[in-house]
Design an enzyme around this catalytic site. Sequence first.
Site, PDB file in Angstrom:
ATOM      1  N   SER A 142       7.830 -24.980  36.827  1.00 20.65           N
ATOM      2  CA  SER A 142       8.796 -26.025  36.497  1.00 20.65           C
ATOM      3  C   SER A 142       9.039 -26.042  34.996  1.00 20.65           C
ATOM      4  CB  SER A 142       8.267 -27.392  36.937  1.00 20.65           C
ATOM      5  OG  SER A 142       9.059 -28.441  36.413  1.00 20.65           O
ATOM      6  N   TYR A 157       2.207 -34.015  37.675  1.00 22.34           N
ATOM      7  CA  TYR A 157       3.045 -32.959  38.264  1.00 22.34           C
ATOM      8  C   TYR A 157       3.089 -31.737  37.350  1.00 22.34           C
ATOM      9  CZ  TYR A 157       7.265 -30.595  39.939  1.00 22.34           C
ATOM     10  OH  TYR A 157       8.157 -29.655  40.392  1.00 22.34           O
TER      11      TYR A 157
END
Length: 254
Positions: A142, A157
Amino acid sequence: MGVTIVTGGSSGIGQATALEIAARGEGVILTYNGNAQGARDTVATIEARGGTAVPLRLDLGDATRFPAFAAQVEETLAAVWQADTFTALVNNAGMGGGSRFVDTTEEQFDTLVRVLFRGTFFLTQRLLPLLADGGAIVNVASASVTTIERGGGYAAYAANKGAIVTLTQYLAVELAERRIRVNAIAPGSTRTLIADNAFGKYAHLVPEIEKKTLLGRLGEPDDIAAVIAMLLSSDGRWITGQVIEASGGYQFGI
């Protein structure tokens, strides 16, 4: 014909990746968990275009099922493609999980670890004997790892996605003896249904994201799928151990 496994192939980036890889003449095994209809839709589209795909259910958060899943993969390879190995793995399946550091519970943290990192780690380990020498792995990380949001909210995350990046680099070293290339892609904001359709719920925030992106728009799953397919193909034959950000230049120079 090679065969690629794409986890989380029922929607979003995984679905687009399965379609892109199949369009390049590869067979596809795609996994799904709760979205069986999405998996069927992906397979139907691939078959309508003359390709071959098989959906298999997989709960990435339950590693106890990985041995049975690997056996399913082995059986599917033999029955559908008369093969005993597959050629590429895309570790895409995951989940959203934005919350501020002070608000993150142990339960939320453990779920993210189990799905985003532990699942990817041990699924790859379990499938490795079936991956052909000279093959390739792409792990979906990400841009929350490569570009830190000033507002925060992604500590747990992003930490897990950061672990995926580190895992990618070590796998590239350890699997080089088998000529298996391992890379990660770090997508920026991409229009998917992740995090309970966050982009639909908070559509008013999209223009702000687009203003911060050099190419002036939100990413689409096809944008990410094209880069993944390139990394898996012979075009990416001299790339390994790398993290490729695909964000349209999000917050570049800001």
